[in-house]
Write a protein that holds these residues in place. Structure first.
Motif, PDB file in Angstrom:
ATOM      1  N   GLY A 248       0.765  -1.096  -0.071  1.00  0.00           N
ATOM      2  CA  GLY A 248      -0.046   0.127  -0.023  1.00  0.00           C
ATOM      3  C   GLY A 248       0.920   1.257  -0.118  1.00  0.00           C
ATOM      4  O   GLY A 248       2.140   1.203   0.330  1.00  0.00           O
ATOM      5  N   ASP A 249       0.094   2.314  -0.213  1.00  0.00           N
ATOM      6  CA  ASP A 249       1.078   3.560  -0.100  1.00  0.00           C
ATOM      7  C   ASP A 249       1.618   4.137   1.376  1.00  0.00           C
ATOM      8  O   ASP A 249       2.228   5.236   1.323  1.00  0.00           O
ATOM      9  CB  ASP A 249       0.265   4.726  -1.018  1.00  0.00           C
ATOM     10  CG  ASP A 249      -1.182   4.967  -0.188  1.00  0.00           C
ATOM     11  OD1 ASP A 249      -1.479   4.570   0.920  1.00  0.00           O
ATOM     12  OD2 ASP A 249      -2.002   5.990  -0.847  1.00  0.00           O
ATOM     13  N   GLN A 250       0.918   3.268   2.408  1.00  0.00           N
ATOM     14  CA  GLN A 250       1.314   3.732   3.792  1.00  0.00           C
ATOM     15  C   GLN A 250       1.933   2.379   4.299  1.00  0.00           C
ATOM     16  O   GLN A 250       2.001   2.445   5.598  1.00  0.00           O
ATOM     17  CB  GLN A 250       0.217   4.211   4.281  1.00  0.00           C
ATOM     18  CG  GLN A 250      -0.321   5.454   3.803  1.00  0.00           C
ATOM     19  CD  GLN A 250      -1.558   6.024   4.339  1.00  0.00           C
ATOM     20  OE1 GLN A 250      -1.681   5.825   5.824  1.00  0.00           O
ATOM     21  NE2 GLN A 250      -2.452   6.889   3.818  1.00  0.00           N
ATOM     22  N   GLY A 251       2.244   1.275   3.711  1.00  0.00           N
ATOM     23  CA  GLY A 251       2.600   0.108   4.288  1.00  0.00           C
ATOM     24  C   GLY A 251       2.709  -1.147   3.453  1.00  0.00           C
ATOM     25  O   GLY A 251       1.999  -1.112   2.553  1.00  0.00           O
ATOM     26  N   VAL A 252       2.645  -2.165   4.149  1.00  0.00           N
ATOM     27  CA  VAL A 252       2.746  -3.600   3.709  1.00  0.00           C
ATOM     28  C   VAL A 252       2.126  -4.729   4.592  1.00  0.00           C
ATOM     29  O   VAL A 252       2.302  -4.411   5.951  1.00  0.00           O
ATOM     30  CB  VAL A 252       4.218  -4.198   3.181  1.00  0.00           C
ATOM     31  CG1 VAL A 252       4.062  -5.512   2.442  1.00  0.00           C
ATOM     32  CG2 VAL A 252       4.793  -3.073   2.300  1.00  0.00           C
ATOM     33  N   ILE A 253       1.396  -5.540   3.912  1.00  0.00           N
ATOM     34  CA  ILE A 253       0.717  -6.739   4.949  1.00  0.00           C
ATOM     35  C   ILE A 253       1.001  -8.025   4.091  1.00  0.00           C
ATOM     36  O   ILE A 253       0.990  -7.928   3.006  1.00  0.00           O
ATOM     37  CB  ILE A 253      -0.903  -6.373   5.043  1.00  0.00           C
ATOM     38  CG1 ILE A 253      -1.234  -5.381   5.817  1.00  0.00           C
ATOM     39  CG2 ILE A 253      -1.475  -7.672   5.908  1.00  0.00           C
ATOM     40  CD1 ILE A 253      -2.830  -4.855   5.944  1.00  0.00           C
ATOM     41  N   ALA A 254       1.355  -8.886   4.696  1.00  0.00           N
ATOM     42  CA  ALA A 254       1.751 -10.076   4.247  1.00  0.00           C
ATOM     43  C   ALA A 254       0.756 -11.217   4.758  1.00  0.00           C
ATOM     44  O   ALA A 254       1.018 -11.478   6.072  1.00  0.00           O
ATOM     45  CB  ALA A 254       3.211 -10.395   4.198  1.00  0.00           C
ATOM     46  N   LEU A 255       0.241 -12.188   4.237  1.00  0.00           N
ATOM     47  CA  LEU A 255      -0.371 -13.372   4.651  1.00  0.00           C
ATOM     48  C   LEU A 255       0.543 -14.501   4.251  1.00  0.00           C
ATOM     49  O   LEU A 255       0.449 -14.692   2.843  1.00  0.00           O
ATOM     50  CB  LEU A 255      -1.730 -13.498   3.894  1.00  0.00           C
ATOM     51  CG  LEU A 255      -2.660 -14.569   4.733  1.00  0.00           C
ATOM     52  CD1 LEU A 255      -2.958 -14.302   5.999  1.00  0.00           C
ATOM     53  CD2 LEU A 255      -4.022 -14.701   3.655  1.00  0.00           C
ATOM     54  N   GLU A 256       1.288 -15.011   4.899  1.00  0.00           N
ATOM     55  CA  GLU A 256       2.451 -15.791   4.961  1.00  0.00           C
ATOM     56  C   GLU A 256       2.136 -17.317   4.964  1.00  0.00           C
ATOM     57  O   GLU A 256       1.481 -17.415   5.949  1.00  0.00           O
ATOM     58  CB  GLU A 256       3.691 -15.520   5.542  1.00  0.00           C
ATOM     59  CG  GLU A 256       4.187 -14.255   5.223  1.00  0.00           C
ATOM     60  CD  GLU A 256       5.162 -14.433   3.881  1.00  0.00           C
ATOM     61  OE1 GLU A 256       5.470 -15.376   3.718  1.00  0.00           O
ATOM     62  OE2 GLU A 256       5.480 -13.656   3.207  1.00  0.00           O
TER      63      GLU A 256
END
Length: 323
Positions: A248-256
């Motif tokens: 995203g333009d304000q961070g990252v999320i990962a579903l690992e």
């Protein structure tokens, strides 16, 4: 409501695990009255362990002789169409393994038949019901990483099929491979979270054996809002990794690795995100039981299966790109 009279067609790994791990959780709600399996050794072993369940080697005989409320279909994908249509013709509710069918045309005819018959129709899509996925959806809705700008989908395996899932068809080009078996779950989750995938451009590498499934795959899947998903898949990785990284333009999320959630300002700074077990909505059969009782339930029907099938077919057949 009396117990839901249920039968299962197919006693492979998925079929037996469904019965042993999931059906067994609902003894007051459902009764497994019959199973069908073409492998007589497998069927005999099941019968010895479950003497109260009637056994068949021909699903047509089972459907003719048993009075059923629900049929669970766990045969190879190429058999889904004929088995499901036979059940729907008898007004039996259907719970089908994924992918819904072995072609988009088959999936459409199954969807149309189920809608016309007004039966409950569900596909065994489970990823949106994981606690991690529920938390992920909540974080995205809250704007935790701002506007989503791109997504990476990683499907990496040291071998295919994996040691625990070997059977006669899962490594076949016709109805196996990691795109079909694993990718379909992520296609479904992505379309539930972000909306329709509108375009697919893919490159799939197959071995010299014309009957064998893919070795590698690269693809760009474009969402309806022009956000791109970069898919990379291989059967030559050092270790298994099945993950989605959302930028995203304000961070990252990962579903690992299916269900573990991480978040950070950048991909390099990802940290574990705690999830609440209370958010877990599995197993799917529990949701189906609630639907059959007329209660609110989260099930994914044949329309979900059809929409995911369209993307899957475009991935596996690179000449088809625009959905």
């Amino acid at each position: 409501m009396t117990k839901i009279k249920t039968a299962a067609i197919g006693l492979g790994v998925m079929g037996q695990d469904m019965i042993r791990l999931n059906f067994s959780k609902y003894p007051d709600d459902m009764e497994l009255v019959a199973v069908c399996e073409s492998n007589e050794n497998t069927l005999r072993a099941f019968a010895d362990a479950n003497p109260n369940v009637r056994t068949y080697t021909d699903y047509r005989q089972l459907l003719e002789e048993e009075k059923l409320d629900l049929l669970y279909v766990a045969v190879p994908p190429s058999k889904h169409h004929e088995v499901v249509l036979a059940a729907i013709a008898k007004k039996i509710h259907v719970f089908c393994e994924k992918p819904l069918a072995n072609s988009l045309e088959e999936a459409k005819s199954m969807l149309d038949a189920a809608v016309q018959a007004q039966v409950v129709h569900a596909v065994h899509f489970l990823m949106p019901l994981f606690a991690g996925s529920v938390k992920l959806q909540r974080l995205l809705a809250e704007g935790a990483i701002g506007q989503v700008t791109s997504i990476d989908l990683i499907l990496q395996f040291p071998q295919w099929p994996r040691a625990w899932q070997k059977n006669p068809w899962i490594a076949s080009r016709h109805e196996g491979g990691f795109l079909l078996e694993v990718g379909i779950h992520w296609i479904h989750l992505i379309q539930r979270l972000f909306g329709p995938i509108a375009n697919v451009q893919s490159s799939v590498n197959y071995p010299a054996d014309a009957a064998a499934s893919e070795i590698d795959a690269q693809a760009t899947l474009t969402l309806h809002n022009n956000v791109n998903i970069q898919l990379t898949g291989t059967t030559k990785a050092d270790k298994e990794r099945v993950s989605m990284v959302i930028h995203g333009d304000q961070g990252v999320i990962a579903l690992e690795n299916w269900s573990s959630l991480f978040m950070g300002e950048t991909e390099a700074s990802l940290q574990p995100v705690p999830v609440d077990d209370a958010d877990n909505q599995l197993p799917v059969i529990g949701q189906i039981i609630r639907r059959l009782k007329g209660q609110q339930a989260a099930i994914f029907d044949f329309n979900d299966g059809y929409q995911a099938q369209a993307v899957l077919e475009a991935l596996r057949n690179p000449s088809q790109s625009q959905l």
